[in-house]
Write a protein that holds these residues in place. Structure first.
Motif, PDB file in Angstrom:
ATOM      1  N   ARG A  62       0.774   8.820  -2.792  1.00  0.00           N
ATOM      2  CA  ARG A  62      -0.584   8.788  -3.219  1.00  0.00           C
ATOM      3  C   ARG A  62      -0.649  10.236  -4.270  1.00  0.00           C
ATOM      4  O   ARG A  62      -1.490  10.648  -4.852  1.00  0.00           O
ATOM      5  CB  ARG A  62      -1.792   8.680  -1.924  1.00  0.00           C
ATOM      6  N   GLN A 119       0.742  -0.730  -0.257  1.00  0.00           N
ATOM      7  CA  GLN A 119      -0.368   0.313  -0.323  1.00  0.00           C
ATOM      8  C   GLN A 119       0.577   0.915  -0.621  1.00  0.00           C
ATOM      9  O   GLN A 119       2.449   1.210   0.480  1.00  0.00           O
ATOM     10  CB  GLN A 119      -1.225  -0.274   1.291  1.00  0.00           C
ATOM     11  N   MET A 120       0.966   2.679  -0.826  1.00  0.00           N
ATOM     12  CA  MET A 120       1.606   3.708  -0.951  1.00  0.00           C
ATOM     13  C   MET A 120       0.654   4.374   0.192  1.00  0.00           C
ATOM     14  O   MET A 120       0.162   4.225   0.559  1.00  0.00           O
ATOM     15  CB  MET A 120       0.649   4.151  -2.005  1.00  0.00           C
ATOM     16  N   SER A 121       1.755   5.585   0.986  1.00  0.00           N
ATOM     17  CA  SER A 121       2.103   6.670   1.556  1.00  0.00           C
ATOM     18  C   SER A 121       1.154   7.751   0.602  1.00  0.00           C
ATOM     19  O   SER A 121       0.903   7.639  -0.369  1.00  0.00           O
ATOM     20  CB  SER A 121       3.298   6.666   1.646  1.00  0.00           C
ATOM     21  N   LEU A 122       0.735   8.032   2.142  1.00  0.00           N
ATOM     22  CA  LEU A 122      -0.144   8.970   1.437  1.00  0.00           C
ATOM     23  C   LEU A 122       0.934  10.281   0.810  1.00  0.00           C
ATOM     24  O   LEU A 122      -0.174  10.449  -0.270  1.00  0.00           O
ATOM     25  CB  LEU A 122      -0.555  10.514   3.141  1.00  0.00           C
ATOM     26  N   THR A 123       1.625  10.329   0.849  1.00  0.00           N
ATOM     27  CA  THR A 123       2.975  11.043   0.025  1.00  0.00           C
ATOM     28  C   THR A 123       2.963  10.916  -0.647  1.00  0.00           C
ATOM     29  O   THR A 123       2.989  11.262  -2.494  1.00  0.00           O
ATOM     30  CB  THR A 123       4.122  11.842   0.396  1.00  0.00           C
TER      31      THR A 123
END
Length: 167
Positions: free
Chosen positions: A7, A1-5
């Motif tokens: 994304r 899963q990608m980090s907020l940054t």
């Protein structure tokens, strides 16, 4: 899963990829308009002026063209009579008389050029409008700015400007 940054970075990249397409399409549309109508003599607005059409474009992001948002986009001060809109003819039925002004005009190739330009404008612009700015008798000189414009798909105001002289 990608980090907020990550994304956010992906979303920003996607948004940046979308912007140039609209700009390129608008730029190409304006270039085509300019090639079709730039330096076209237009007797309908050139009563006493040997006026020619000059390409006109203002970034606006509009969805509808009204007197109010046209004036605001151009920075016109509606409290000054010389900057008020005198004529606002929107829709072909309102400005079809323009074609009649070529009757008797000796250079019929200009009429053909205008018809080609008009056809292109109606195919690619919405809210096509003929505008004359300035209340008659108020201006110090007799020149009145005239616009023949519409809305591009990206919301920019595009078309042509010229002048008319009324004495």
């Amino acid at each position: 899963q990608m980090s907020l940054t990550a994304r956010l970075a992906v979303r920003l990249a996607q948004m940046q990829d979308q912007i140039p397409e609209e700009d390129v399409a608008a730029d190409q549309l304006f270039e085509k308009l300019s090639s079709l109508g730039g330096d076209l003599y237009f007797p309908a607005w050139a009563n006493e002026a040997d006026a020619y059409l000059t390409p006109f474009r203002r970034e606006a992001e509009l969805t509808v063209l009204t007197q109010e948002n046209f004036s605001a986009t151009l920075g016109l001060d509606m409290t000054k009579r010389e900057e008020q809109i005198q004529f606002w003819h929107q829709g072909r039925a309102e400005y079809e008389w323009i074609f009649e002004n070529y009757e008797g005009y000796e250079q019929f190739d200009e009429l053909e050029r205008f018809i080609t330009l008009h056809t292109f404008m109606t195919q690619h612009l919405t809210h096509i409008t003929h505008v004359v700015v300035g209340i008659d008798g108020i201006r110090r000189d007799s020149e009145f700015p005239v616009y023949f414009v519409g809305l591009a798909p990206n919301g920019d105001i595009m078309g042509f400007e010229t002048v008319t002289i009324w004495t």
